[in-house]
Design a protein around this motif. Structure first.
Motif, mmCIF file in Angstrom:
data_model
loop_
_atom_site.group_PDB
_atom_site.id
_atom_site.type_symbol
_atom_site.label_atom_id
_atom_site.label_comp_id
_atom_site.label_asym_id
_atom_site.label_seq_id
_atom_site.Cartn_x
_atom_site.Cartn_y
_atom_site.Cartn_z
ATOM 1 N N LEU A 10 0.876 -1.196 -0.072
ATOM 2 C CA LEU A 10 -0.144 0.023 -0.106
ATOM 3 C C LEU A 10 0.950 1.114 0.097
ATOM 4 N N LEU A 11 1.966 1.262 0.683
ATOM 5 C CA LEU A 11 2.828 2.205 0.836
ATOM 6 C C LEU A 11 3.641 2.511 -0.564
ATOM 7 N N PRO A 71 1.629 10.691 2.436
ATOM 8 C CA PRO A 71 1.221 11.992 1.768
ATOM 9 C C PRO A 71 2.191 13.136 2.221
ATOM 10 N N LEU A 72 2.303 12.959 3.639
ATOM 11 C CA LEU A 72 3.387 13.981 4.270
ATOM 12 C C LEU A 72 4.587 14.074 3.940
ATOM 13 N N VAL A 73 5.080 12.720 4.035
ATOM 14 C CA VAL A 73 6.524 12.734 3.431
ATOM 15 C C VAL A 73 6.667 13.331 1.810
ATOM 16 N N THR A 119 0.262 4.498 7.585
ATOM 17 C CA THR A 119 0.751 4.707 6.244
ATOM 18 C C THR A 119 0.199 5.671 5.700
ATOM 19 N N GLY A 120 -1.084 5.643 5.538
ATOM 20 C CA GLY A 120 -2.035 6.781 4.781
ATOM 21 C C GLY A 120 -1.397 8.040 5.387
ATOM 22 N N LEU A 121 -1.325 8.236 6.639
ATOM 23 C CA LEU A 121 -0.876 9.379 7.384
ATOM 24 C C LEU A 121 0.467 9.799 6.910
ATOM 25 N N VAL A 136 -4.940 13.708 6.611
ATOM 26 C CA VAL A 136 -5.819 13.748 7.656
ATOM 27 C C VAL A 136 -7.144 12.531 7.554
ATOM 28 N N ILE A 137 -7.485 12.545 6.176
ATOM 29 C CA ILE A 137 -8.625 11.779 5.904
ATOM 30 C C ILE A 137 -7.937 10.135 6.188
ATOM 31 N N LEU A 138 -7.008 9.686 5.697
ATOM 32 C CA LEU A 138 -6.370 8.475 6.020
ATOM 33 C C LEU A 138 -6.122 8.180 7.461
ATOM 34 N N ALA A 139 -5.780 9.389 7.761
ATOM 35 C CA ALA A 139 -5.507 9.136 9.564
ATOM 36 C C ALA A 139 -6.780 8.730 10.396
#
Length: 143
Positions: A29-30, A107-109, A102-104, A83-86
């Motif tokens: 997924l990552l 995208p941030l990285v 992972t979802g958090l 935020v949505i995946l978090a």
């Protein structure tokens, strides 16, 4: 950018696995989400930068305008996706919690990579490479 984002997030998740359970499935997924968002954010910035180079604003560097417009969009998009995946982190299912971490993170990285690594890469093209046409200059040929 995608490679740097995926590698950095993998290292963060590896460290996080010492604190909580992280499913092995999230590595796939990552890679999937990482490739998608990192390439998307990079393309948005590069496309806007190329546009600004062809029609520069008076008194402004193309990368300044690019980061003001496309950079802001990338930042907002990345935070929104994160935020949505978090939200999955609060669920009591360990697999979904792993997906949430992972979802958090990815995208941030990816946003950090696109906003910090990409501008210097665009500003300093390789010798003999014309980023506007995608061709090497005539005096700089490959042997």
């Amino acid at each position: 950018m995608a490679g740097a984002s995926i590698l950095a997030t993998s290292l963060i998740l590896w460290g996080l696995s010492g604190l909580t359970d992280v499913s092995f499935i999230v590595q796939y997924l990552l890679a999937l989400i990482g490739l998608g968002v990192a390439i998307d954010y990079s393309l948005l910035i590069v496309t806007r930068w190329r546009e600004e180079r062809s029609h520069p604003a008076a008194g402004r560097e193309p990368m300044d305008t690019t980061m003001t417009t496309a950079g802001r969009s990338v930042l907002f998009s990345g935070i929104t996706v994160a935020v949505i995946l978090a939200a999955l982190i609060v669920l009591p299912v360990p697999f979904l919690r792993s997906v949430g971490f992972t979802g958090l993170l990815i995208p941030l990285v990816s946003v950090i990579a696109a906003l910090t690594l990409l501008p210097p890469s665009c500003s300093q093209p390789a010798a003999g490479w014309n980023p506007m046409t995608g061709n090497h200059s005539p005096d700089h040929r490959r042997h």
